[in-house]
Design an enzyme around this catalytic site. Sequence first.
Site, short mmCIF file in Angstrom:
data_model
loop_
_atom_site.label_atom_id
_atom_site.label_comp_id
_atom_site.label_asym_id
_atom_site.label_seq_id
_atom_site.Cartn_x
_atom_site.Cartn_y
_atom_site.Cartn_z
N GLY A 1 51.16 46.32 40.08
CA GLY A 1 52.58 46.10 40.36
C GLY A 1 52.80 45.50 41.74
O GLY A 1 53.93 45.25 42.16
N GLY B 1 42.83 44.87 48.28
CA GLY B 1 42.72 43.98 47.14
C GLY B 1 42.71 42.52 47.53
O GLY B 1 41.81 41.76 47.14
N ARG C 1 48.24 37.00 57.82
CA ARG C 1 49.04 36.03 57.06
C ARG C 1 49.72 36.71 55.87
O ARG C 1 49.10 37.53 55.18
CB ARG C 1 48.15 34.90 56.54
CG ARG C 1 48.88 33.99 55.56
CD ARG C 1 48.06 32.79 55.16
NE ARG C 1 48.10 31.79 56.21
CZ ARG C 1 47.08 30.99 56.53
NH1 ARG C 1 45.94 31.09 55.90
NH2 ARG C 1 47.21 30.11 57.49
N GLY D 1 46.33 43.12 54.57
CA GLY D 1 46.62 44.24 53.66
C GLY D 1 47.95 44.87 53.99
O GLY D 1 48.21 45.25 55.13
N GLY E 1 49.83 46.93 51.43
CA GLY E 1 50.29 47.88 50.41
C GLY E 1 50.64 49.24 50.97
O GLY E 1 51.45 49.96 50.41
N GLU E 2 50.01 49.63 52.06
CA GLU E 2 50.13 51.01 52.50
C GLU E 2 50.81 51.19 53.85
O GLU E 2 51.41 52.23 54.12
CB GLU E 2 48.75 51.67 52.49
CG GLU E 2 48.26 51.77 51.06
CD GLU E 2 46.81 52.17 50.92
OE1 GLU E 2 46.55 53.36 50.80
OE2 GLU E 2 45.93 51.29 50.93
MO1 MOS Z 1 45.65 53.49 47.85
S1 MOS Z 1 46.10 55.47 48.19
O1 MOS Z 1 44.31 53.30 48.91
O2 MOS Z 1 45.04 53.54 46.24
#
Ligand code: MOS
Length: 694
Positions: free
Chosen positions: A465, A507, A583, A657, A659-660
Amino acid sequence: MTELLRPRSMGQARERVDGAAKVTGRARYAFEQPVERPAYVHPVQATIARGRVRTMHTGDAAALDGVLTVLTPDNAPLLATGHDPELEILQSPEVAFRGQLIGAVIAETPETARQAAGLVRADYERQPHDVTLSPERDDLYRPDVVNPSLPTDTGQGDVDAALRAAEHTVAATYTTAMYHNNPMEPHATVALWDEGGLTLHDSTQGVHAMREAVAPVLGLDKERIRVIARYVGGGFGSKGTAHAHIVLAALAAKRMPGRPVKLALTRQQMFSLAGYRTPTIQRVRLAADAAGRLTAIGNDVVEQTSRIKEFAEQTGVPARTTYAAPNRRTTHRLAALDVPVPSWMRAPGECPGMFGPEVAMDELAEDCGLDPVELRVRNEPETDPDTGLPFSSRDLVGCLHEGARRFGWQRRERAPRSRIEDGWWTGTGVASSTYPVHSAPGTSATVRLGRDGSFEVLIGAVDIGTGAWTILTQIAADALGVPAEDVHLHLGDTDLPQAPVAGGSSGTTNWGTAIVEAARSFREKYGADAGPGDELIATVPANPHSDRFAMRAFGAQFAEVRVHAATGEVRVPRLLGVFAAGRIVNPRTARSQFIGGMTMGLSMALHEDSVFDERFGFVVNHDLAEYHIAACADVESIEAQWLDEHDPYVNPMGTKGIGEIGIVGTAAAIANAAYHATGVRIRDLPVTADKFLD
Ligand code: MOS
């Protein structure tokens, strides 16, 4: 330096490649796979927190029309043990936590399976359970490493002596609650066992990782297992490692040769079977000289793990690296309890581990008479305080300054509890964010030229997602020198080249680098002579710069908070995050990642709290009616910005990265703003109304 890819498609706010399929319902999620004559599995869970199953009464369940079989520890297919106690289900009558799998019903319909599971009765031999996390326990232990394989304790100098000598000090205990990941799509597996082997359609963050995890437990050669995950409705870490249900689906399929089985956990089951974030207790100590320069930083962390399997959240890690100080100390101690197995949840370590230290920094700023932005700027390190390495790039100061400018930070009153508007105490707060750049060697990708001149790119990555379908298309387009329309991706299948999990915000780094390598090698090998069907697979070695530089993304979070003077009700009118994360490949999907993380941080600040009933050993608010998560009404304005950052060491795209990092620091910024509004310092999450009324 790495040769950075020239951005043409990268940087464009392209719409999601998978958007139309998702909104029209054509994107099939795991449970929706159209398989022939599926049977349905419903788990039976332990209702005691410790002991053993003496007898299972399955007669009523088995007698129900449509029930095919009832699995119990007495009759379940054998697994190879000694690999992963979380996954070795139904092999013994021992119960290690409430909610553990003790059986399952397989039936013709999901309704029948569920009804029959409710008819299974177990007699137990109960033992007293122990589920209480406390820093006073005398059996806290020091794990060998903390997640993923970092030193448990670090230190230099003498923090105690520095605190005694310092002009300004903070020494306080901060706590974060137990949290459950709760992706929208529950954990689900469709399993089919036939002559060819085992096929698993699984809602997972990593197809190859799931195969690696379940193959030894099932005693199967991994080549005989295929895992497929084309579309996944969120994971937040809970689908990054294998949990018991995937093995249950496989066992059920083994019992039904040639017939596929479907299993989807209910929301309630997810509260004991899909991982969670451990509660943390952080003893934070800071010392500073008269000018506000830190002389000591310490974070001593106590947290829990399960009795059957260790998971050591790396909560002390961000205190090792964010600010400079000559005296430093971080430690982790665990209590092994009769509780479900904790696991990854968005920004493990960094997320809880920036709450204590970043609230403590706010307290220190007040003690020093310094603006909290200025205090952070004064403690910017020259090199990574943890490793001594230079940063490949670091712009925390830029984020703080840009955020302060955009947020209107200068208008802030110096003293807390200075502004009341229509009965609401109003204030602002700030906190820093950071998240490491992870990379794993060994990722592969294939580039193939199609008949119509377009390219196919094949990699076993999973888009949970986040936008991977879209941004990997953009990266491939730039690497191949073609428009994005001429790139067709194949993702989410172990039949595709080996790829690591969608986890650790890695990723884009891992998959993108493999795609760039494959594209470059393809162009080198075939040049202008490439013809239809020509293909090339490339595998990425370790990043040679990883040993020379500390690589991290940084950010600054700003919050405005209003607390009602009479009721203590907390509102968050504004959240702003400014990030320096290398980037940005796609501003549209990136903004969604940052804001998603910040929303989860808001949720952690105001609501999220898995309430654990110690008498029974389970989470009582185990559904979305009672486990509250943030909604639109919780924040009026939420905004993410980023700085241009060019990092030639992280990977060929220059990405870090995203996402977090959005969840890191948010809760501290909100707690700090709540203090500035009211003068009430809250060190224990969540920031709820009752805490202002005492
Ligand atoms: Mo994320 S908690 O590193 O899948």
